[in-house]
Design a protein around this motif. Structure first.
Motif, PDB file in Angstrom:
ATOM      1  N   ARG A 257       6.798   1.572 -10.737  1.00  0.00           N
ATOM      2  CA  ARG A 257       7.782   0.490 -10.880  1.00  0.00           C
ATOM      3  C   ARG A 257       7.293  -0.644 -11.792  1.00  0.00           C
TER       4      ARG A 257
ATOM      5  N   ARG B  37      10.539  -4.502  -8.578  1.00  0.00           N
ATOM      6  CA  ARG B  37      10.686  -3.895  -7.263  1.00  0.00           C
ATOM      7  C   ARG B  37      12.055  -3.226  -7.139  1.00  0.00           C
ATOM      8  N   SER B  38      13.058  -3.864  -7.733  1.00  0.00           N
ATOM      9  CA  SER B  38      14.398  -3.298  -7.636  1.00  0.00           C
ATOM     10  C   SER B  38      14.628  -2.312  -8.775  1.00  0.00           C
ATOM     11  N   GLN B  39      15.572  -1.391  -8.546  1.00  0.00           N
ATOM     12  CA  GLN B  39      15.915  -0.426  -9.574  1.00  0.00           C
ATOM     13  C   GLN B  39      16.660  -1.131 -10.686  1.00  0.00           C
TER      14      GLN B  39
ATOM     15  N   ARG C  24      16.685  -0.211  -2.688  1.00  0.00           N
ATOM     16  CA  ARG C  24      16.099  -0.610  -3.968  1.00  0.00           C
ATOM     17  C   ARG C  24      17.110  -1.272  -4.896  1.00  0.00           C
TER      18      ARG C  24
ATOM     19  N   GLN D 111      17.191  -6.428  -2.871  1.00  0.00           N
ATOM     20  CA  GLN D 111      15.871  -6.980  -3.166  1.00  0.00           C
ATOM     21  C   GLN D 111      15.929  -8.492  -3.302  1.00  0.00           C
TER      22      GLN D 111
ATOM     23  N   ASP E  26       9.467  -3.730   2.724  1.00  0.00           N
ATOM     24  CA  ASP E  26      10.181  -4.787   2.006  1.00  0.00           C
ATOM     25  C   ASP E  26      10.318  -6.036   2.865  1.00  0.00           C
TER      26      ASP E  26
END
Lengths: 249, 174
Positions: free
Chosen positions: A221, A246-248, B30, B35, B125
């Motif tokens: 990532r 961290r996020s897509q 995700r 997030q 998370d």
């Protein structure tokens, strides 16, 4: 070179990266503002410069800088090579993997200054002793003698960090960096990894090794931003800088 | 997957136990929106609630706990916190506790039969959120307390490592 300490002709200017400075005399040198004035960490040269007082009639104050040798520090080599963004700046919290005796760490500590923190991880007990001693003089450095492969072991000692710097020279270093980022690095935080081609795979061409490492970081990532060779300071080394997402995307 | 009821936070100043008020999404874990919720204290603060905070009584106790955590052992200090605050498993009711380390899970399970430990991505998370906001969530802490505790604990932990190493030489790892 001792002439640099003569002082009169030296002018210190801020570098493009906040917290880093350039001392201009006969030749230019990369320097950082000494966090514990009056002392060298590993025998490096110090430069004292008069700073004019802010009062009209006050005496000028002395500011001390330490010379940062790019042949001894990969981060310094990267900065001189023209890295775009180093993510290490005044007030930042930095996780430093592969701290060794703490020579480069001491400069990172100078950059982040008293409001920042450097979590310095080193597994070798021999260099760990030097690292601990260095950290006694710089209270923004938190020494952690532990294996960076097992970040859970030191999870109680660390908060969230703004940047991860890694100089571990291990074949599985991309995985080591990934594990530490997942635990400690803020979303969109910076990642700087020094890659020594020989340490990953001594049979393949360095370019192929670098490309593979960048790919492995993607899988952790980390979005690669730039890749820079550390020539002429190091042979077959490169610095990969990325951003942890961290996020897509 | 069973819902996570509680979260365990391990810091340099002590253990924090949080209740999960609002179950996070497991599927869109995700996604950007999910997030971002953890990064916004106002939103994250509504997802969890501090149940109890067990501060360490001094540097020696902190070091003892740091060593145990690093080895995956549930220290008595941690057991006491869980004993007092987790609901008793009467009538086969089970409690799911989110933690970061699988090794610690087995130690906790050995001491508390009605507690299940969970270490999946959703939990990680949430724990990242706790780590990010720790100084704000633990209200009895003063500004900089956490940093000072980390500094002291880091030195103590590392000094002990170097001191008690039998071989004076390096451990060579390939």
């Amino acid at each position: 070179a001792a002439g640099a300490r003569g002082g009169a002709k030296v002018v210190v200017e801020p570098h493009r990266h906040a917290g880093v400075f350039v001392a201009r005399s006969k030749e230019d040198m990369l320097v950082t503002k000494n966090l514990s004035p009056g002392e060298s960490v590993y025998g490096e040269k110090r430069i004292s410069v008069d700073t004019p007082s802010t009062d009209a009639d006050g005496a000028p104050t002395k500011t001390e800088y330490r010379v940062w040798n790019p042949f001894r520090s990969k981060l310094a080599a990267g900065i001189l090579g023209g890295l775009d963004d180093i993510f290490i700046q005044p007030g930042a919290k930095v996780l430093y993997l592969g701290a060794a005796s703490g020579t480069s760490v001491s400069h990172v500590a100078d950059i982040v200054g008293p409001t920042g923190n450097v979590y310095a991880v080193e597994f070798s007990h021999r260099s760990g002793r030097d690292l601990i001693n260095m950290a006694k003089k710089r209270t923004n450095v938190i020494p952690i003698i532990e294996d960076a492969r097992h970040p859970l072991k030191y999870r109680m000692l660390i908060g969230m960090v703004d940047a991860v710097f890694a100089d571990v020279a291990q074949p599985d270093q991309a995985r080591i960096v990934g594990l530490n980022c997942h635990l400690f690095l803020k979303d969109k935080g910076g990642v700087l990894v020094s890659v020594k081609a020989n340490c990953i795979d001594s049979t393949a061409a360095p370019e192929a090794v670098f490309a593979r490492e960048v790919q492995k970081m993607r899988e952790e990532r980390i979005k690669p931003l730039e890749q820079l060779t550390l020539e002429p300071f190091e042979r077959d080394h490169c610095m990969v800088v990325g951003r942890y997402l961290r996020s897509q995307s | 997957m069973a819902a996570v009821d509680y979260l365990l936070q391990e810091t340099s100043v002590g253990y924090g136990l949080y209740q999960v008020v609002q179950q996070p999404d497991t599927i869109g874990n995700r996604l950007k929106e999910v997030q971002e919720a953890t990064q916004d204290l106002a939103r994250f603060g509504k997802m969890i609630k501090l149940v109890s905070f067990a501060p360490f009584q001094g540097a020696a106790q902190a070091l003892e706990n740091a060593n145990d955590i690093s080895e995956g052992i549930a220290n008595d200090h941690l057991k006491a916190l869980l004993e007092i605050n987790l609901p008793k498993g009467g009538g086969g009711k089970r409690v799911v506790l989110g933690i970061s380390d699988k090794n610690l899970a087995s130690s906790i399970k050995a001491a508390f039969s009605s507690v299940d430990c969970e270490t999946n991505d959703v939990v990680q998370d949430l724990l990242r959120g706790l780590r990010l906001w720790a100084p704000k969530l633990l209200k009895q802490l003063q500004d900089g307390d956490m940093d000072r505790a980390q500094l002291g604990l880091g030195h103590a932990y590392s000094r002990a490592k170097v001191k008690f190493s039998v071989q004076k030489n390096d451990n060579h790892i390939i």
